[in-house]
Structure formats: structure tokens, C-alpha cells
Scaffold this motif. Structure first.
Motif, short mmCIF file in Angstrom:
data_model
loop_
_atom_site.label_atom_id
_atom_site.label_comp_id
_atom_site.label_asym_id
_atom_site.label_seq_id
_atom_site.Cartn_x
_atom_site.Cartn_y
_atom_site.Cartn_z
N PHE A 132 48.33 -156.28 9.62
CA PHE A 132 47.48 -156.93 8.62
C PHE A 132 46.30 -157.65 9.29
O PHE A 132 45.21 -157.73 8.72
N ALA A 133 46.53 -158.19 10.48
CA ALA A 133 45.48 -158.93 11.18
C ALA A 133 44.51 -158.01 11.92
O ALA A 133 43.44 -158.46 12.34
N ASP A 134 44.85 -156.75 12.05
CA ASP A 134 44.00 -155.79 12.76
C ASP A 134 42.69 -155.62 12.00
O ASP A 134 42.69 -155.37 10.79
N PRO A 135 41.53 -155.76 12.67
CA PRO A 135 40.24 -155.66 11.97
C PRO A 135 39.99 -154.28 11.37
O PRO A 135 39.11 -154.14 10.50
N ARG A 136 40.72 -153.27 11.80
CA ARG A 136 40.55 -151.93 11.21
C ARG A 136 41.21 -151.81 9.85
O ARG A 136 40.93 -150.87 9.10
N THR A 137 42.12 -152.74 9.52
CA THR A 137 42.97 -152.61 8.34
C THR A 137 42.34 -153.22 7.09
O THR A 137 41.84 -154.35 7.12
N THR A 138 42.39 -152.46 6.01
CA THR A 138 42.00 -152.94 4.68
C THR A 138 43.13 -152.62 3.71
O THR A 138 43.66 -151.51 3.70
N ILE A 139 43.52 -153.60 2.89
CA ILE A 139 44.54 -153.41 1.88
C ILE A 139 43.87 -153.39 0.51
O ILE A 139 43.18 -154.34 0.13
N ALA A 140 44.06 -152.31 -0.23
CA ALA A 140 43.51 -152.18 -1.58
C ALA A 140 44.66 -152.20 -2.57
O ALA A 140 45.52 -151.30 -2.53
N GLN A 141 44.70 -153.21 -3.42
CA GLN A 141 45.76 -153.28 -4.43
C GLN A 141 45.31 -152.50 -5.65
O GLN A 141 44.71 -153.01 -6.58
N ARG A 142 45.63 -151.22 -5.64
CA ARG A 142 45.20 -150.31 -6.71
C ARG A 142 46.27 -149.24 -6.90
O ARG A 142 47.08 -148.96 -6.01
N ASP A 143 46.25 -148.59 -8.03
CA ASP A 143 47.02 -147.38 -8.22
C ASP A 143 46.35 -146.27 -7.43
O ASP A 143 45.11 -146.11 -7.49
N LEU A 144 47.11 -145.49 -6.68
CA LEU A 144 46.51 -144.51 -5.78
C LEU A 144 45.75 -143.42 -6.53
O LEU A 144 44.66 -143.01 -6.10
N VAL A 145 46.29 -142.93 -7.65
CA VAL A 145 45.59 -141.89 -8.40
C VAL A 145 44.23 -142.38 -8.85
O VAL A 145 43.22 -141.68 -8.73
N THR A 146 44.19 -143.62 -9.35
CA THR A 146 42.91 -144.20 -9.76
C THR A 146 41.98 -144.34 -8.57
O THR A 146 40.78 -144.02 -8.64
N TYR A 147 42.53 -144.79 -7.44
CA TYR A 147 41.72 -145.01 -6.25
C TYR A 147 41.06 -143.72 -5.77
O TYR A 147 39.85 -143.69 -5.52
#
Length: 241
Positions: A132-147
Motif C-alpha cells: 500500500f505504501a509503494d508509490p507505484r500502487t493505486t487502489i481504486a474502490q470501484r466495481d471492476l466491470v464498471t472500471y
């Protein structure tokens, strides 16, 4: 990425002494737009339960690591590829990807707010804090199909670990992800020559055919050997250039 044994030990250390195996202990229970999701501790293991059905635990992350590694190997040395991980789960796939410096951008899509919370500052943070702390990481709280149907981002690899895979979904709403329409969305976010890797709790020749009919090439399946029972597998396919 920690090994299976050390992962469960780290998780239990956060949650306290596991004591006797006994009955599972509920650590958190949430009601959300997709139903009930529960995090519980059973002995040394942390488990995620969705609408009363067991989904996953921290006992063994080999097949999740295979999911990430198989996708990376299929990219034929592409420099700093961007990877989209569908499903956060207990964090094995994300943690393993973040441990590999060859990956570039790492994006994780997870629809359950509770699961994200359990990783940010809850019991599962023992497994995923570094990722989570890795600068490469992004967390998107979304439904995957919608995303995949709405994002303007594209990726070199898409690693799907949603539900139990294409042939055995607990949530009927996830079936669409593995349909021709869902796979069209997956192809949409993949760059030419990009790799789709799909974790499944069991092999599916039918899904392999669905991948081919959706226009994917070089379709194959890798199995994770097990002592008994049906092996976990990773279905691999390439978007044509």
C-alpha cells in the motif's frame, strides 16, 4: 511477499494470540451494496466471508503469486509494464506484484470498502502495508466491470482474481465479468500484446473457448499442483497486436 506460513503468522500476530483452532472469531462485519462481508479469525488464519460463503483466507498464496508471475513472464521482457489487479482479497497478488521491481504502475480495483479498510488500517495490513505504501500502487474502490468500461487508462497486464473464477461464482453479479461482454471490457483496457491472467478455483475448458471467441490469442492454462482435489489454475490469454 511473505510465504504462506509467515503470512498467516503475521496476520495472527496482529489479531492477537490465535489460541486453540476452535470456532472462528468475527473481527468485523459490514453490510454494503453487494451484501454482507465478514472478516474473521480462525486459529492463525484470517478469512473473508461474503454473504455467508467462504471466499479466501491467508493459508496459502501460491496460486495468487502464480497469477502475477505468469502474467509477467508472458510479457516477454516488456519494460516496467503496468498491471491492473482485479480484486484485492487478502492481498497476496498485490503484495507479490509490489515485491517485484520490474513492474511499473500497479493498480488494484476492489469494490468492497470493507476489504480496503481491512488492508489500510485493519488486520490485513500485516500482509499488505508495504504494498500500500509503494508509490507505484493505486487502489481504486470501484466495481471492476464498471472500471474497465469507463477508465481511460490502459495496461500491459490484467490479473483477475474475482470470486472463485469463471466456472464457480458465489456472487451471480460476477458472472458477467467472464462473459463475452465482460471480456470485451478487459480487452479494452489492455494494450496490444497485453496479457489477461484469470485465477480460477478449477480448470474450465469452456472458459478457454470463451476467451478464443472473444478474440484473445495464445490461450493456455497453468495449474497449481495440489496434494489432492482439484487444482487452482490461471487462464492466460493475449490481446492481439
Amino acid at each position: 511477499m511473505t510465504s504462506s506460513a509467515s503470512a498467516s503468522s503475521a496476520a495472527s500476530a496482529y489479531a492477537g494470540s490465535p489460541g486453540s483452532p476452535g470456532s472462528p472469531v468475527v473481527l468485523d462485519r459490514r453490510d454494503g451494496p453487494y451484501g454482507e462481508v465478514v472478516l474473521r479469525r480462525h486459529g492463525e488464519l484470517l478469512q473473508i466471508i461474503a454473504n455467508g460463503c467462504f471466499l479466501m483466507d491467508t493459508s496459502d498464496g501460491r496460486s495468487e503469486r502464480l497469477l502475477v508471475d505468469a502474467a509477467r513472464q508472458a510479457l516477454d521482457g516488456r519494460s516496467e509494464p503496468a498491471v491492473l489487479i482485479g480484486g484485492l482479497g487478502v492481498g497476496f497478488s498485490l503484495a507479490h506484484a509490489a515485491q517485484d521491481p520490474r513492474w511499473g504502475r500497479i493498480t488494484v480495483v476492489e469494490r468492497e470498502a470493507a476489504v480496503v479498510d481491512w488492508h489500510r488500517d485493519g488486520p490485513l495490513s500485516a500482509l499488505s502495508a508495504r504494498a500500500f505504501a509503494d508509490p507505484r500502487t493505486t487502489i481504486a474502490q470501484r466495481d471492476l466491470v464498471t472500471y474497465v468500461n469507463e477508465t481511460s487508462d490502459t495496461f500491459d497486464a490484467l490479473c483477475l482474481d474475482i470470486d472463485n473464477g469463471p466456472g464457480w461464482t458465489v456472487d451471480k453479479g460476477n458472472e458477467g465479468l467472464y462473459s463475452p461482454a465482460g471480456l470485451a471490457g478487459c480487452a479494452r483496457v489492455l494494450r496490444p500484446g497485453g496479457v489477461l491472467a484469470v485465477w480460477s478455483a478449477r480448470p474450465s475448458a469452456e472458459f478457454e473457448e470463451t476467451l478464443r471467441n472473444a478474440g484473445f490469442k495464445q490461450v493456455r492454462t497453468e495449474e497449481m499442483p495440489v496434494a489432492r482435489g482439484v487444482p487452482d489454475v490461471v487462464h492466460l490469454a493475449v490481446r492481439p497486436g
